[in-house]
Design a protein around this motif. Structure first.
Motif, mmCIF file in Angstrom:
data_model
loop_
_atom_site.group_PDB
_atom_site.id
_atom_site.type_symbol
_atom_site.label_atom_id
_atom_site.label_comp_id
_atom_site.label_asym_id
_atom_site.label_seq_id
_atom_site.Cartn_x
_atom_site.Cartn_y
_atom_site.Cartn_z
ATOM 1 N N LEU A 147 -6.259 12.699 0.522
ATOM 2 C CA LEU A 147 -6.570 11.264 0.604
ATOM 3 C C LEU A 147 -7.137 10.926 1.978
ATOM 4 C CD1 LEU A 147 -3.384 9.814 -1.168
ATOM 5 C CD2 LEU A 147 -5.700 9.804 -2.066
ATOM 6 N N GLN A 148 -6.613 11.614 2.998
ATOM 7 C CA GLN A 148 -7.084 11.357 4.364
ATOM 8 C C GLN A 148 -8.580 11.681 4.505
ATOM 9 O OE1 GLN A 148 -5.759 13.946 7.712
ATOM 10 N NE2 GLN A 148 -4.743 12.099 8.458
ATOM 11 N N GLU A 149 -8.993 12.753 3.809
ATOM 12 C CA GLU A 149 -10.414 13.113 3.891
ATOM 13 C C GLU A 149 -11.301 11.985 3.380
ATOM 14 O OE1 GLU A 149 -11.037 16.842 1.924
ATOM 15 O OE2 GLU A 149 -9.859 17.910 3.424
ATOM 16 N N LYS A 150 -10.787 11.288 2.311
ATOM 17 C CA LYS A 150 -11.595 10.203 1.741
ATOM 18 C C LYS A 150 -11.480 8.924 2.555
ATOM 19 C CE LYS A 150 -10.721 12.074 -2.768
ATOM 20 N NZ LYS A 150 -9.608 12.012 -3.682
ATOM 21 N N GLU A 151 -10.270 8.609 3.038
ATOM 22 C CA GLU A 151 -10.064 7.347 3.778
ATOM 23 C C GLU A 151 -9.301 7.620 5.077
ATOM 24 O OE1 GLU A 151 -8.634 3.577 1.889
ATOM 25 O OE2 GLU A 151 -8.771 4.804 0.090
ATOM 26 N N ASN B 97 0.818 -1.215 0.000
ATOM 27 C CA ASN B 97 0.000 0.000 0.000
ATOM 28 C C ASN B 97 0.849 1.261 0.000
ATOM 29 O OD1 ASN B 97 -2.738 0.465 -0.121
ATOM 30 N ND2 ASN B 97 -3.075 -0.855 1.649
ATOM 31 N N ASP C 76 -9.219 6.286 7.936
ATOM 32 C CA ASP C 76 -8.684 5.182 8.730
ATOM 33 C C ASP C 76 -7.323 4.715 8.222
ATOM 34 O OD1 ASP C 76 -10.779 5.246 10.334
ATOM 35 O OD2 ASP C 76 -11.901 3.598 9.376
ATOM 36 N N TYR C 77 -7.147 4.798 6.908
ATOM 37 C CA TYR C 77 -5.861 4.328 6.388
ATOM 38 C C TYR C 77 -4.808 5.444 6.347
ATOM 39 C CZ TYR C 77 -2.174 1.942 4.132
ATOM 40 O OH TYR C 77 -0.948 1.404 3.901
ATOM 41 N N TYR C 78 -5.195 6.604 5.816
ATOM 42 C CA TYR C 78 -4.220 7.691 5.669
ATOM 43 C C TYR C 78 -4.127 8.486 6.964
ATOM 44 C CZ TYR C 78 -4.433 6.477 0.765
ATOM 45 O OH TYR C 78 -4.357 5.797 -0.413
ATOM 46 N N THR C 79 -3.605 7.854 7.993
ATOM 47 C CA THR C 79 -3.491 8.527 9.291
ATOM 48 C C THR C 79 -2.320 9.508 9.254
ATOM 49 O OG1 THR C 79 -1.999 6.826 10.028
ATOM 50 C CG2 THR C 79 -4.340 6.485 10.508
#
Ligand code: HEM
Length: 510
Positions: free
Chosen positions: A287-291, A123, A293-296
Motif C-alpha cells: 500500500l505504501q508503494e501506491k500511497e 482511515n 504519503d499516507y502509509y508511512t
C-alpha cells in the motif's frame, strides 16, 4: 488559631453543599455525596476497578457520575444505559480518554486504539478491517494458526504428566500467531530461542506486561505531573523507544526482501493455491508503494503494535479462564469432549472449519467471556454535550462501561456466578444485545473479534479433544482475579495433561 481550626470544617461543608447544589442544578447523574476538593471521588477507587465500580453502581444506580480528580466520569452498568451510550450517542462517545499511556504507547494518541474519532481514526479502522483483519485475510492465514496449535499439542504430548504453566504457554502461542501474521516470525519455542532478536522481543513483551496497567495517578491529578511526580512515564517512554526500533527493523527487513523478490520475481512464499500469503508488513508496504504519503512507516509501526498489543494477552487470558472453568466443572469438559468426538470421530484433529458444528464449545466460550470478560471496563470519552437516561452529560466526560458488572448482574442473568454454558444453548446471538458484549459494541467495538473467535475456538477445541486434564494442587482451581488491564487470573493456571488414548497415534504424527 482556634478560629482557623473551626474554619476548615466549615469551609469543607460549604464546599460540599455548593458542589451538591450545582450538581443538581446542572442535572448531572446521581453521585456519591462526598466529593473532596482536588481528588473528588478518587478516594473511593480500589483494585480491581470493575468490582469497586460495580459496588458504587449497586448503591447509586446504573448511571453514576464521579469526579476522578480532574476527570468528570460517567459509570454505566446496565444494558439499557450501555445501549443508549453506544447507539444513540455512539458518535458523541467515540473518543478515547487521553491518558498518559496513550501519549507514549499510542504514538501521541494517533494509533488505532488511542486516536480520537475523526478522519485519521476512520482511515486506520478501514485499513485494519479491510486489509488486515478481513475474513478473507484471516482465512488465508489459517495455516499459521493450525501450525502453532499442532506445535502446542506436540509439545504437550512430549511433556505429558509434567506440570505446565498454561498462562505462559498460551501467551506464547498467541504471540507466535500474531507475530507470524504480522511479520512471518515466531519468537517462542523452536531454534531461535537464543538469538539476539528473540531476546530483545521477549524483553519488550515482558516490559509491556509490567507497565501494561494503564492506571497512572497523573491522569487524574495533572498537578502532580507539574510537580515532577511522573509515575510510570519514564518507563513508558523507554519502552516505546524499544518497541518502535524493533518494529522498524522488521519493516526494513521486509523492505529488503520485497525488493530482492521483485528483482528475482521469486515465488518462495506462495501457498498451495499459488496465491501469495502476505504478512501484514508486506500488505502495508505494498500500500505504501501506491500511497507513500499516507502509509508511512510510522502508520505501519503503529498498526503492528496495536495488533500485537490488542490481540495476544486478550485471547490467551480468555483461554486460560475458560480452561480453568472447565477444570472446576468436569461435567462440562466431558460434554464438550463428547460433542467433538460425536462430530469428528477420532481420526482427525479439529480444524477451524469444524468449529461451527460445535455449539456447546461456543456456549462454553461465551459463558466464560460473560463471567470473566478480559476487557472488563471499556473507556470512551464524550466529544460534546449529550443526555443519558435524561441526565445532562458534559463535553469531555470519560465514559466507563462496566461490562463485567452488566454480565454478572443477577437482575440481568440468572445465577450469574454459576458456570452454566447451557444458558446459551439455542439462544440467538442478537438476543444477548447489550447484556453480553465482551468485544464492546458500536463503532469502537473490537475489530479483531473474528480472529479472536477462531484462535480461542481452535486452541481450546484442540486441548479438549486431545487431552485429559487435571489441575495441580489441592482442590478447585483458584478463580480469583489479579490486578491488571486484561482481567488476569491472580494465580497462573498450572495443569497436568495426558493424551486421550484414541489420539496418541494421531498426535505423534501431528
Ligand atoms: C478474546 C479476545 C479479545 C477480546 C475479548 C477483545 C475485546 C475488546 C474490547 C472490549 C475492545 C474495546 C471496545 C470498545 O472500546 O468499545 C477492543 C478493542 C480493540 N480490539 Fe479487541 N479483543 C480481543 C481480541 C482482539 C484481537 C485478536 C485483535 C486484533 C488482532 C483486537 C484488536 C482490537 C483493536 C485494534 C481495538 C481498538 C478499536 C478502536 O479503538 O477502534 N482485539 N477489543
Amino acid at each position: 488559631m482556634e478560629t482557623v481550626y473551626m474554619c476548615i470544617p466549615l469551609c469543607l461543608a460549604l464546599y460540599l453543599f455548593t458542589r451538591h447544589l450545582l450538581h443538581k442544578l446542572h442535572n448531572l447523574p446521581p453521585t456519591p455525596f462526598l466529593s473532596l476538593p482536588i481528588i473528588g471521588h478518587l478516594y473511593l477507587l480500589k483494585k480491581p476497578l470493575h468490582r469497586t465500580l460495580a459496588g458504587i453502581s449497586s448503591r447509586y444506580g446504573p448511571i453514576v457520575f464521579l469526579r476522578l480528580g480532574s476527570r468528570p466520569s460517567l459509570i454505566v452498568s446496565s444494558p439499557s444505559v450501555a445501549e443508549e451510550c453506544l447507539t444513540k450517542n455512539d458518535i458523541v462517545f467515540a473518543n478515547r480518554p487521553q491518558l498518559i499511556a496513550g501519549k507514549y504507547i499510542g504514538y501521541n494518541y494517533t494509533s488505532l486504539v488511542w486516536a480520537n474519532y475523526g478522519d485519521h481514526w476512520r482511515n486506520l479502522r478501514r485499513i485494519s478491517t479491510l486489509e488486515i483483519l478481513s475474513s478473507s485475510r484471516i482465512q488465508m492465514l489459517s495455516g499459521i494458526r493450525a501450525d502453532e496449535v499442532r506445535l502446542l499439542v506436540r509439545w504437550l504430548l512430549e511433556n505429558e504428566n509434567q506440570t505446565v504453566n498454561m498462562k505462559a504457554m498460551l501467551f506464547e502461542i498467541t504471540t507466535n500467531v500474531m507475530m507470524r501474521m504480522i511479520a512471518g516470525k515466531r519468537y517462542y519455542g523452536g531454534s531461535m530461542a537464543e538469538a539476539e532478536e528473540t531476546v530483545k522481543f521477549r524483553e519488550i513483551m515482558a516490559d509491556t506486561i509490567r507497565l501494561g496497567d494503564m492506571s497512572n495517578i497523573g491522569d487524574y491529578l495533572p498537578m502532580l505531573r507539574w510537580l515532577g511526580v511522573k509515575g510510570k512515564e519514564e518507563g513508558l517512554r523507554e519502552l516505546q523507544r524499544k518497541r518502535d526500533r524493533f518494529m522498524q527493523s522488521l519493516i526494513e527487513e521486509h523492505r529488503k526482501i520485497m525488493a530482492e523478490d521483485k528483482e528475482s520475481s521469486s515465488s518462495c512464499c506462495n501457498g498451495d493455491d499459488g496465491e501469495k500469503k502476505k504478512t501484514m508488513i508486506e500488505v502495508m508496504l505494498s500500500l505504501q508503494e501506491k500511497e507513500p504519503d499516507y502509509y508511512t512507516d510510522l502508520i505501519i509501526r503503529g498498526l503492528m503494535l496495536v495488533l500485537l498489543g490488542a490481540g495476544t494477552d486478550t485471547t490467551a487470558t480468555t483461554i486460560e479462564w475458560t480452561l480453568s472453568l472447565l477444570l472446576n466443572n468436569p461435567h462440562a469438559l466431558k460434554k464438550a469432549q463428547m460433542e467433538i468426538d460425536n462430530h469428528l470421530g477420532d481420526n482427525h484433529l479439529i480444524q477451524e472449519s469444524d468449529l461451527n458444528q460445535l455449539p456447546y464449545l461456543h456456549s462454553i466460550i461465551k459463558e466464560s467471556q460473560r463471567m470473566y470478560p478480559v476487557g472488563p471496563i471499556i473507556p470512551h470519552e464524550s466529544s460534546g454535550e449529550c443526555t443519558v437516561g435524561g441526565y445532562r452529560i458534559p463535553h469531555g466526560t470519560m465514559l466507563l462501561v462496566n461490562i463485567w458488572a452488566i454480565q454478572n448482574d443477577p437482575r440481568v442473568w440468572e445465577e450469574p456466578r454459576k458456570f452454566m454454558p447451557e444458558r446459551f444453548e439455542g439462544m440467538e446471538l442478537e438476543k444477548h444485545g447489550f447484556r453480553l458484549m465482551p468485544f464492546g459494541s458500536g463503532r469502537r467495538g473490537c475489530p479483531g473479534e473474528g480472529l479472536a473467535v477462531r484462535i480461542v475456538g481452535l486452541v481450546l477445541g484442540s486441548l479438549i479433544q486431545c487431552f485429559d486434564w487435571e489441575s495441580v494442587g489441592e482442590g478447585m482451581v483458584d478463580m480469583r482475579e489479579g490486578p491488571g488491564l486484561t482481567l488476569p487470573k491472580a494465580q497462573p493456571l498450572l495443569v497436568r495433561c495426558r493424551p486421550r488414548p484414541a489420539f496418541v497415534d494421531l498426535l505423534s504424527k501431528a
